[in-house]
Design an enzyme around this catalytic site. Structure first.
Site, PDB file in Angstrom:
ATOM      1  CG  HIS A 122       0.594   1.832   8.204  1.00 38.08           C
ATOM      2  ND1 HIS A 122       1.335   1.849   9.357  1.00 38.08           N
ATOM      3  CD2 HIS A 122       1.409   2.329   7.233  1.00 38.08           C
ATOM      4  CE1 HIS A 122       2.549   2.324   9.104  1.00 38.08           C
ATOM      5  NE2 HIS A 122       2.617   2.614   7.818  1.00 38.08           N
ATOM      6  CD  GLU A 123      -0.534   2.831   3.651  1.00 35.88           C
ATOM      7  OE1 GLU A 123       0.086   1.838   4.060  1.00 35.88           O
ATOM      8  OE2 GLU A 123       0.032   3.912   3.382  1.00 35.88           O
TER       9      GLU A 123
ATOM     10  CB  ALA B 249      -0.924   0.004   1.214  1.00 34.78           C
TER      11      ALA B 249
ATOM     12  CG  HIS C  50       1.510   7.014   6.234  1.00 34.53           C
ATOM     13  ND1 HIS C  50       2.668   7.506   6.800  1.00 34.53           N
ATOM     14  CD2 HIS C  50       1.761   5.698   5.951  1.00 34.53           C
ATOM     15  CE1 HIS C  50       3.577   6.543   6.844  1.00 34.53           C
ATOM     16  NE2 HIS C  50       3.050   5.437   6.353  1.00 34.53           N
TER      17      HIS C  50
END
Length: 575
Positions: free
Chosen positions: A211-212, A185, A215
């Site tokens: 997780h993305e 990803a 970010h």
């Protein structure tokens, strides 16, 4: 080289300091590291060609002229013309489409580093999955993507906002890419890129998307100013990811996922040695080295452990959440170094500054940043014991001699376990391989049929155990798996295991049969794995062979990336 050379522009002598000026560069791109062209047969639908870009870390210089450093941020606009029936998307906050001209226009209104400019085009359709989110995928994949993500992405965004402040990018869309996508990803703002292969592994999909999402605050809004401090993005994003999963799925699940990752970190440490300089958080980047070669589990997990340690100094993670909100507000749309984070931390908590926590013996901030080896402290994962204890018990039953507990072990139904429990168990069996023949035989009898019906993250680990133990009765499952996989994450580890042991001829046979379904970059990597230890073979004239004859060139020079890097068979960085 692949990473280009600098373009120097001499400014007129008459230009005054701070006087605005414009530079126009007319250029054409050739094939480069950032741009991945796919023929229709490399997509799921096999209908239309596909292209995507992957800029991290320093590849976008092959896409457009740029200051290719995370220290420089800017807005951007783009005009893209595409054939009819091809949908174009970019990591931008605004987009329009002039249908009669086949022209898309994009604008990113917030400053971003060059590596976060991304483009994808192909046979893509979309569906809304929340008030500010939609998924894009090939038509044959869209129903699955909707079923997996509808409604829950907004839940994750809301949880993240409650912790770290408003989501500043407007939309949070996700595009699922063909299996040729070289990583799992990528956190491109407004438009997360993610490999479609992960759709079948629900828990990995959850973690990778969260997780993305994290970010969006850590990495995209506030960015590491140098590639030598990637932990400032990845370590903080991993910490934020686990705060989000704790809020949405509970502490036990978060601790289980953390235990799985820290196991992998210690596996990498054992492989590298504790004195290896790449285990530092502040890694020295030598000239000519691609920063992506320094991406490893220390960037994520040692970085996470340091951030977790800072949160524990506060006494209550909610106090640390408040600090991180202030940190984001202060530095958003800029790039920072570690000292910016640590100075802000001590200024936010003056009582900690008075206690000189930065100089606490054995846990000095400077030592966290510059010492090689494992984290100086690791989190307390006891809240996950209800999920990790059954794994430890079952592993002990299978690895304690004499093997007289098979009945108890075989009664465990792995289909009732969470994915992260099963992969943690299999990873530990992998660490202990090769196992006694009687153990691997009994393992296969107990679990092989159960594992056949599970997701690819589980199956690849069992198949690696099969290969590392030369367990021939289950080798046909390795062949079947590789015949149906086209992604790096599910092919490279098996080929590396096959070629490390006695099964290289078996690997060659499978590769001959499947190479045409692999992206050229992946095909080249597997050729390099297969070529190690072999005399160079003559190149086959691929223009002269029929479709019934597999064409392959085995190169005698193994690339630096293969020769000097850590094998994926031992380390799997998933996001």
């Amino acid at each position: 080289t692949d990473y280009g050379s600098s373009l120097t522009v001499s400014l007129p002598a008459a230009l005054q300091p701070h006087q605005p000026f414009q530079i126009i560069v007319r250029y054409t791109t050739a094939d480069g590291p950032a741009i991945w062209w796919l023929d229709p047969e490399l997509t799921y639908g096999n209908a239309k060609p596909f292209v995507f870009t992957q800029g991290h870390s320093v590849c976008n210089r092959s896409f457009f002229p740029c200051f290719d450093t995370p220290a420089v941020k800017c807005t951007y606009s783009a005009t893209v013309k595409a054939p009819a029936g091809i949908q174009v998307l970019m990591s931008a906050t605004q987009s329009t489409f002039l249908e009669e001209e086949g022209v898309y226009q994009f604008y990113m209104e917030y400053p971003v580093p060059a590596y976060l400019v991304a483009l994808v085009a192909g046979d893509l359709i979309h569906a809304d999955i929340g008030p500010r989110s939609r998924v894009w995928a090939e038509p044959c994949l869209l129903p699955t993507a909707i079923s997996k993500l509808s409604g829950i992405v907004e839940r994750w965004l809301t949880a993240a906002e409650s912790l770290y402040g408003p989501y500043i990018w407007g939309r949070y869309d996700i595009v699922f890419l063909p299996p040729s996508f070289p990583i799992v990803a990528m956190e491109n703002p407004c438009l997360t890129f993610i490999i479609s292969s992960i759709l079948e592994s629900d828990e990995f999909l959850i973690i990778d998307v969260i997780h993305e999402v994290a970010h969006s605050w850590f990495g995209n809004a506030v960015t590491n100013a140098t590639w030598e401090e990637m932990w400032l993005s990845e370590g903080l994003a991993t910490y934020a990811q686990r705060r989000i999963t704790t809020e949405t799925y509970g502490a036990a699940f978060t601790c289980l996922e953390t235990a799985f990752r820290l196991d992998a970190l210690h596996r990498q440490m054992k492989l590298l040695g504790e004195d290896n300089p790449v285990s530092k958080l502040q890694v020295k980047l030598e000239p000519g080295v691609n920063p992506s070669n320094l991406m490893n589990l220390f960037t994520y997990e040692k970085g996470y452990c340091f951030v977790y340690y800072l949160s524990q100094l506060c006494g209550d993670p909610r106090h640390f959440d408040s600090f991180l909100r202030a940190y984001i507000e202060k530095y958003k749309f800029t790039s920072v170094v570690a000292q910016d984070l640590l100075d802000s931390f001590l200024n936010f908590f003056p009582e900690l500054k008075e206690q000189c926590v930065e100089s606490k013996a054995g846990l000095e901030f400077e030592r966290w940043l510059n010492a090689t080896g494992p984290p100086l402290a690791e989190p307390d994962l006891s809240q996950g014991s209800s999920l990790t204890r059954p794994v430890e018990t079952l592993f002990k039953l299978w690895t304690t001699e004499p093997l007289d507990s098979v009945a108890a072990a075989s009664s465990v139904d792995l289909t009732k376990w969470r994915t992260f429990q099963t992969v943690l168990f299999l990873d530990r069996l992998l660490d202990g391989s090769p196992l006694p023949h009687e153990v691997i035989k009994k393992l296969s009898e107990c679990y092989s049929s159960q594992l056949d019906s599970m997701n690819a993250e589980i199956r690849i680990r069992w198949l690696q155990i099969v290969v590392r133990n030369d367990y021939y009765p289950d080798l046909y499952k390795v062949r079947r798996f590789l015949e149906n996989q086209m992604s790096r994450m599910y092919t490279i580890p098996l080929y590396e295991d096959l070629c490390t042991g006695t099964l290289k001829s078996f690997a060659l046979e499978i590769f001959y049969q499947t190479q045409n379904q692999l992206h050229p970059n992946l095909r080249k990597t597997i050729q390099q794995i297969l070529s190690q230890g072999l005399n160079p073979l003559p190149a086959i004239d691929t223009t002269a062979v029929t479709t019934d004859t597999p064409a392959m060139v085995l190169e005698d020079k193994v690339s630096e990336a293969t020769n000097g890097a850590i094998s994926l068979r031992d380390v799997n960085v998933s996001a």
